[in-house]
Design a protein around this motif. Sequence first.
Motif, PDB file in Angstrom:
ATOM      1  N   SER A  26       0.855  -1.181   0.000  1.00  0.00           N
ATOM      2  CA  SER A  26       0.000   0.000   0.000  1.00  0.00           C
ATOM      3  C   SER A  26       0.890   1.231   0.000  1.00  0.00           C
ATOM      4  O   SER A  26       2.050   1.181   0.416  1.00  0.00           O
ATOM      5  N   ALA A  38      -5.122  11.229  -8.017  1.00  0.00           N
ATOM      6  CA  ALA A  38      -6.234  10.285  -8.121  1.00  0.00           C
ATOM      7  C   ALA A  38      -6.172   9.509  -9.432  1.00  0.00           C
ATOM      8  O   ALA A  38      -5.618   9.971 -10.428  1.00  0.00           O
ATOM      9  N   ASN A  39      -6.773   8.312  -9.419  1.00  0.00           N
ATOM     10  CA  ASN A  39      -6.961   7.457 -10.601  1.00  0.00           C
ATOM     11  C   ASN A  39      -5.659   7.102 -11.306  1.00  0.00           C
ATOM     12  O   ASN A  39      -5.598   7.026 -12.526  1.00  0.00           O
ATOM     13  N   ASN A  41      -2.794   4.309 -12.171  1.00  0.00           N
ATOM     14  CA  ASN A  41      -2.643   2.857 -12.243  1.00  0.00           C
ATOM     15  C   ASN A  41      -1.356   2.423 -11.568  1.00  0.00           C
ATOM     16  O   ASN A  41      -0.291   2.978 -11.839  1.00  0.00           O
ATOM     17  N   ASP A  56      -3.957  -2.011  -9.339  1.00  0.00           N
ATOM     18  CA  ASP A  56      -4.899  -1.271  -8.521  1.00  0.00           C
ATOM     19  C   ASP A  56      -4.920   0.160  -9.037  1.00  0.00           C
ATOM     20  O   ASP A  56      -3.985   0.599  -9.713  1.00  0.00           O
ATOM     21  N   SER A  58      -5.426   4.151  -7.815  1.00  0.00           N
ATOM     22  CA  SER A  58      -5.427   4.976  -6.605  1.00  0.00           C
ATOM     23  C   SER A  58      -6.770   5.694  -6.439  1.00  0.00           C
ATOM     24  O   SER A  58      -7.447   6.007  -7.409  1.00  0.00           O
ATOM     25  N   ASP A  59      -7.106   5.940  -5.184  1.00  0.00           N
ATOM     26  CA  ASP A  59      -8.364   6.628  -4.893  1.00  0.00           C
ATOM     27  C   ASP A  59      -8.193   8.142  -5.050  1.00  0.00           C
ATOM     28  O   ASP A  59      -7.169   8.617  -5.548  1.00  0.00           O
ATOM     29  N   ILE A  60      -9.170   8.895  -4.615  1.00  0.00           N
ATOM     30  CA  ILE A  60      -9.165  10.355  -4.798  1.00  0.00           C
ATOM     31  C   ILE A  60      -8.009  11.031  -4.054  1.00  0.00           C
ATOM     32  O   ILE A  60      -7.552  12.100  -4.433  1.00  0.00           O
ATOM     33  N   ASN A  61      -7.477  10.371  -3.006  1.00  0.00           N
ATOM     34  CA  ASN A  61      -6.367  10.926  -2.239  1.00  0.00           C
ATOM     35  C   ASN A  61      -5.009  10.402  -2.704  1.00  0.00           C
ATOM     36  O   ASN A  61      -3.978  10.764  -2.134  1.00  0.00           O
ATOM     37  N   TYR A  64      -3.344   3.614  -2.598  1.00  0.00           N
ATOM     38  CA  TYR A  64      -3.604   2.352  -3.294  1.00  0.00           C
ATOM     39  C   TYR A  64      -3.280   1.178  -2.377  1.00  0.00           C
ATOM     40  O   TYR A  64      -2.511   1.313  -1.422  1.00  0.00           O
ATOM     41  N   ASN A  65      -3.885   0.034  -2.646  1.00  0.00           N
ATOM     42  CA  ASN A  65      -3.649  -1.220  -1.943  1.00  0.00           C
ATOM     43  C   ASN A  65      -3.533  -2.314  -2.986  1.00  0.00           C
ATOM     44  O   ASN A  65      -4.482  -2.595  -3.707  1.00  0.00           O
TER      45      ASN A  65
END
Length: 73
Positions: A26, A38-39, A41, A56, A58-61, A64-65
């Motif tokens: 992560s 964000a977003n 890859n 995965d 990444s989120d808005i911040n 990623y995990n």
Amino acid sequence: MKLSFAITVLCLLVLAGAKAQQLKFSGLITDSLKQGIANTNVIARPLINEAKFQFDISDINGAYNLKLQAKIL
């Protein structure tokens, strides 16, 4: 007869438990201003041909995990 069966079962249990291990990665993807991106890859390329690519987004911040399977044997 019973002893050989017990040894066989024990070996199968050990091999089944040691066959694969899950690894978790992560992190946070940031730009030069330390702002999360964000977003994005995140891709893990396998070293062996039989393995599949894992990825995965990444989120808005920018977090990623990534979960990978590692072969032990």
